[in-house]
Design an enzyme around this catalytic site. Structure first.
Site, short mmCIF file in Angstrom:
data_model
loop_
_atom_site.label_atom_id
_atom_site.label_comp_id
_atom_site.label_asym_id
_atom_site.label_seq_id
_atom_site.Cartn_x
_atom_site.Cartn_y
_atom_site.Cartn_z
N SER A 85 1.35 3.82 -15.58
CA SER A 85 0.84 3.23 -14.35
C SER A 85 1.69 2.04 -13.96
O SER A 85 2.20 1.31 -14.81
CB SER A 85 -0.61 2.77 -14.55
OG SER A 85 -1.08 2.12 -13.40
N HIS B 221 0.20 -0.01 -11.73
CA HIS B 221 -0.94 -0.75 -11.15
C HIS B 221 -0.98 -0.63 -9.64
O HIS B 221 -1.16 -1.61 -8.93
CB HIS B 221 -0.91 -2.22 -11.59
CG HIS B 221 -1.03 -2.40 -13.05
ND1 HIS B 221 -2.25 -2.37 -13.69
CD2 HIS B 221 -0.10 -2.57 -14.01
CE1 HIS B 221 -2.06 -2.53 -14.98
NE2 HIS B 221 -0.77 -2.66 -15.21
N ARG C 109 1.17 -2.64 -6.46
CA ARG C 109 0.95 -3.96 -5.86
C ARG C 109 1.52 -5.06 -6.75
O ARG C 109 2.28 -5.90 -6.30
CB ARG C 109 -0.54 -4.19 -5.62
CG ARG C 109 -1.11 -3.29 -4.54
CD ARG C 109 -2.57 -3.55 -4.41
NE ARG C 109 -3.14 -3.47 -5.75
CZ ARG C 109 -4.23 -2.80 -6.07
NH1 ARG C 109 -4.88 -2.19 -5.15
NH2 ARG C 109 -4.67 -2.76 -7.30
N ASP D 60 -1.44 7.44 -13.71
CA ASP D 60 -2.34 6.72 -12.82
C ASP D 60 -1.54 6.15 -11.66
O ASP D 60 -0.51 5.51 -11.87
CB ASP D 60 -3.03 5.58 -13.58
CG ASP D 60 -4.00 4.81 -12.71
OD1 ASP D 60 -4.70 5.45 -11.89
OD2 ASP D 60 -4.05 3.58 -12.84
N GLY D 61 -1.99 6.41 -10.47
CA GLY D 61 -1.33 5.85 -9.29
C GLY D 61 -0.65 6.91 -8.45
O GLY D 61 0.03 7.80 -8.96
N GLY D 62 -0.89 6.86 -7.15
CA GLY D 62 -0.23 7.75 -6.22
C GLY D 62 -0.84 9.12 -6.09
O GLY D 62 -0.33 9.96 -5.35
N ARG E 4 -3.10 11.51 -4.46
CA ARG E 4 -3.85 11.55 -3.20
C ARG E 4 -4.32 12.95 -2.83
O ARG E 4 -5.15 13.11 -1.95
CB ARG E 4 -3.00 11.01 -2.05
CG ARG E 4 -2.51 9.59 -2.23
CD ARG E 4 -3.65 8.60 -2.09
NE ARG E 4 -3.17 7.23 -2.20
CZ ARG E 4 -3.15 6.54 -3.33
NH1 ARG E 4 -3.58 7.08 -4.44
NH2 ARG E 4 -2.70 5.30 -3.36
N GLY F 59 -7.90 6.31 -8.61
CA GLY F 59 -8.63 5.09 -8.29
C GLY F 59 -8.85 4.84 -6.82
O GLY F 59 -9.99 4.68 -6.36
N ARG F 60 -7.80 4.79 -6.05
CA ARG F 60 -7.92 4.43 -4.64
C ARG F 60 -8.74 5.44 -3.83
O ARG F 60 -9.61 5.03 -3.06
CB ARG F 60 -6.52 4.23 -4.03
CG ARG F 60 -6.55 3.33 -2.83
CD ARG F 60 -5.17 2.92 -2.40
NE ARG F 60 -4.59 2.01 -3.38
CZ ARG F 60 -3.33 1.60 -3.35
NH1 ARG F 60 -2.52 2.02 -2.41
NH2 ARG F 60 -2.87 0.78 -4.26
#
Length: 150
Positions: free
Chosen positions: A11, A13, A16, A50-52, A54, A73-74
């Site tokens: 990840s 994070h 950001r 983790d991350g991206g 979608r 997450g998002r």
């Protein structure tokens, strides 16, 4: 792996805090290769990205490159904030439906049948998405010239 760990999460994070770092899916092939060289198998050492993530195709790519699972997450936060718990359930169903469609189109009836042969990794680190040229506009209209050049 050699220290007794059973897995890890790749990840940055959400990009950001570590915005200049490579994303988890970008380093995934290198991590999987290092684990193979160390003698680990996918069953002995789980790697999560983790991350991206979608859409279902992102899950497919991560699994194809060796991930045991992904973090979303998002999308969960957006779904929860907008529609509550029913939004999260709907988002999970959408990801599931998209993943199943990609699997069908790729000829992979099970998650176990997804392999690295199903993805192209040569341009994995490219962050530039090539756009098709608009030949009609380029060939039909004269480009605008600054007044100083007229």
């Amino acid at each position: 792996y050699k220290a007794g760990l059973q897995g890890c999460v790749l990840s940055n994070h959400g990009g950001r805090q570590l915005d200049t770092c490579r994303s988890g899916i970008e380093v995934l092939p290198e991590v999987m290769e290092a684990l193979r060289e160390a003698g680990a198998t996918r069953e002995e050492f789980a790697v999560f990205v983790d991350g991206g993530i979608r859409r279902g195709a992102d899950i497919f790519k991560a699994v194809a490159l060796g991930a045991a699972g992904v973090g979303v997450g998002r999308p969960v936060l957006y779904s929860l904030a907008s529609y509550g718990d029913k939004g999260v359930v709907r988002m999970v169903h959408m990801l599931q439906d998209e993943l199943q469609m990609v699997m069908r189109l790729s000829g992979t009836p099970t998650v176990e049948s997804i392999t690295d042969k199903h993805v192209i990794t040569k341009n994995l680190a490219d962050h530039i998405v090539p756009l098709p040229a608009d030949n009609l506009t380029v060939g039909t209209y004269m480009p605008l010239m600054p007044a100083a050049r007229m």
